[in-house]
Write a protein that holds these residues in place. Structure first.
Motif, PDB file in Angstrom:
ATOM      1  N   HIS A 158      11.627  -3.732   2.476  1.00 50.62           N
ATOM      2  CA  HIS A 158      10.853  -2.490   2.602  1.00 50.62           C
ATOM      3  C   HIS A 158       9.381  -2.714   2.235  1.00 50.62           C
ATOM      4  O   HIS A 158       8.488  -2.189   2.891  1.00 50.62           O
ATOM      5  CB  HIS A 158      11.458  -1.385   1.736  1.00 50.62           C
ATOM      6  CG  HIS A 158      12.745  -0.855   2.273  1.00 50.62           C
ATOM      7  ND1 HIS A 158      12.856  -0.249   3.494  1.00 50.62           N
ATOM      8  CD2 HIS A 158      13.995  -0.852   1.745  1.00 50.62           C
ATOM      9  CE1 HIS A 158      14.096   0.117   3.710  1.00 50.62           C
ATOM     10  NE2 HIS A 158      14.825  -0.249   2.661  1.00 50.62           N
ATOM     11  N   ARG A 159       9.140  -3.505   1.180  1.00 51.21           N
ATOM     12  CA  ARG A 159       7.761  -3.792   0.776  1.00 51.21           C
ATOM     13  C   ARG A 159       7.045  -4.557   1.888  1.00 51.21           C
ATOM     14  O   ARG A 159       5.906  -4.263   2.232  1.00 51.21           O
ATOM     15  CB  ARG A 159       7.757  -4.585  -0.532  1.00 51.21           C
ATOM     16  CG  ARG A 159       6.360  -4.805  -1.075  1.00 51.21           C
ATOM     17  CD  ARG A 159       6.324  -5.428  -2.462  1.00 51.21           C
ATOM     18  NE  ARG A 159       7.102  -6.641  -2.576  1.00 51.21           N
ATOM     19  CZ  ARG A 159       8.226  -6.761  -3.304  1.00 51.21           C
ATOM     20  NH1 ARG A 159       8.696  -5.747  -3.978  1.00 51.21           N
ATOM     21  NH2 ARG A 159       8.874  -7.910  -3.355  1.00 51.21           N
ATOM     22  N   HIS A 160       7.722  -5.549   2.492  1.00 48.37           N
ATOM     23  CA  HIS A 160       7.127  -6.317   3.584  1.00 48.37           C
ATOM     24  C   HIS A 160       6.855  -5.413   4.785  1.00 48.37           C
ATOM     25  O   HIS A 160       5.804  -5.500   5.414  1.00 48.37           O
ATOM     26  CB  HIS A 160       8.052  -7.469   3.983  1.00 48.37           C
ATOM     27  CG  HIS A 160       7.581  -8.218   5.180  1.00 48.37           C
ATOM     28  ND1 HIS A 160       6.493  -9.047   5.148  1.00 48.37           N
ATOM     29  CD2 HIS A 160       8.040  -8.249   6.452  1.00 48.37           C
ATOM     30  CE1 HIS A 160       6.294  -9.557   6.356  1.00 48.37           C
ATOM     31  NE2 HIS A 160       7.227  -9.082   7.163  1.00 48.37           N
ATOM     32  N   LYS A 161       7.805  -4.528   5.091  1.00 44.78           N
ATOM     33  CA  LYS A 161       7.646  -3.624   6.229  1.00 44.78           C
ATOM     34  C   LYS A 161       6.449  -2.695   6.022  1.00 44.78           C
ATOM     35  O   LYS A 161       5.641  -2.509   6.925  1.00 44.78           O
ATOM     36  CB  LYS A 161       8.923  -2.808   6.429  1.00 44.78           C
ATOM     37  CG  LYS A 161       8.889  -1.939   7.656  1.00 44.78           C
ATOM     38  CD  LYS A 161      10.198  -1.219   7.858  1.00 44.78           C
ATOM     39  CE  LYS A 161      10.092  -0.337   9.090  1.00 44.78           C
ATOM     40  NZ  LYS A 161      11.242   0.504   9.273  1.00 44.78           N
ATOM     41  N   ARG A 162       6.329  -2.150   4.785  1.00 43.00           N
ATOM     42  CA  ARG A 162       5.195  -1.261   4.491  1.00 43.00           C
ATOM     43  C   ARG A 162       3.867  -2.010   4.605  1.00 43.00           C
ATOM     44  O   ARG A 162       2.913  -1.520   5.174  1.00 43.00           O
ATOM     45  CB  ARG A 162       5.353  -0.653   3.101  1.00 43.00           C
ATOM     46  CG  ARG A 162       6.345   0.479   3.034  1.00 43.00           C
ATOM     47  CD  ARG A 162       6.241   1.236   1.714  1.00 43.00           C
ATOM     48  NE  ARG A 162       6.400   0.375   0.546  1.00 43.00           N
ATOM     49  CZ  ARG A 162       7.562   0.106  -0.039  1.00 43.00           C
ATOM     50  NH1 ARG A 162       8.671   0.618   0.423  1.00 43.00           N
ATOM     51  NH2 ARG A 162       7.602  -0.668  -1.095  1.00 43.00           N
TER      52      ARG A 162
END
Length: 101
Positions: free
Chosen positions: A90-94
């Motif tokens: 999720h952090r990478h996607k954001r």
């Protein structure tokens, strides 16, 4: 760091230097694995099986666990690993969404 050389034959064969065979505990019939990572190749010994590891991590000062306790501990570790992976995803996607703007 020690460096050992070997020559490749016309059939693509080579001899693993005796010092390396001794260091890795290799004997005739043992399996080795070549692992390619970028422009590096790693040689891994692949001559054991899981049953040979039985008891290797036993700590006599710790109480024994039942199979149910082991299953629960493994489940907890997998759940925690899954939470970490999803959080990283999720952090990478954001960060990808922000940078692509």
């Amino acid at each position: 760091m020690a460096i050992y050389d070997s020559t490749i034959t016309s059939k693509g064969q080579t001899t693993i230097p005796a010092e390396i065979r001794e260091l890795l505990g290799l004997k005739p019939g043992d399996k080795i694995r070549y692992v390619a990572q970028g422009n590096r190749i790693y040689l891994r010994v692949k001559n054991g099986n899981a049953m040979e590891l039985a008891g290797v991590l036993h700590d006599p000062s710790r109480p024994r666990m039942s199979l149910e306790e082991m299953d629960a501990a493994i489940g907890d570790a997998l759940a925690e690993d899954d939470r970490r992976i999803m959080s990283d995803w999720h952090r990478h996607k954001r960060s990808s969404e922000v940078s692509s703007g």
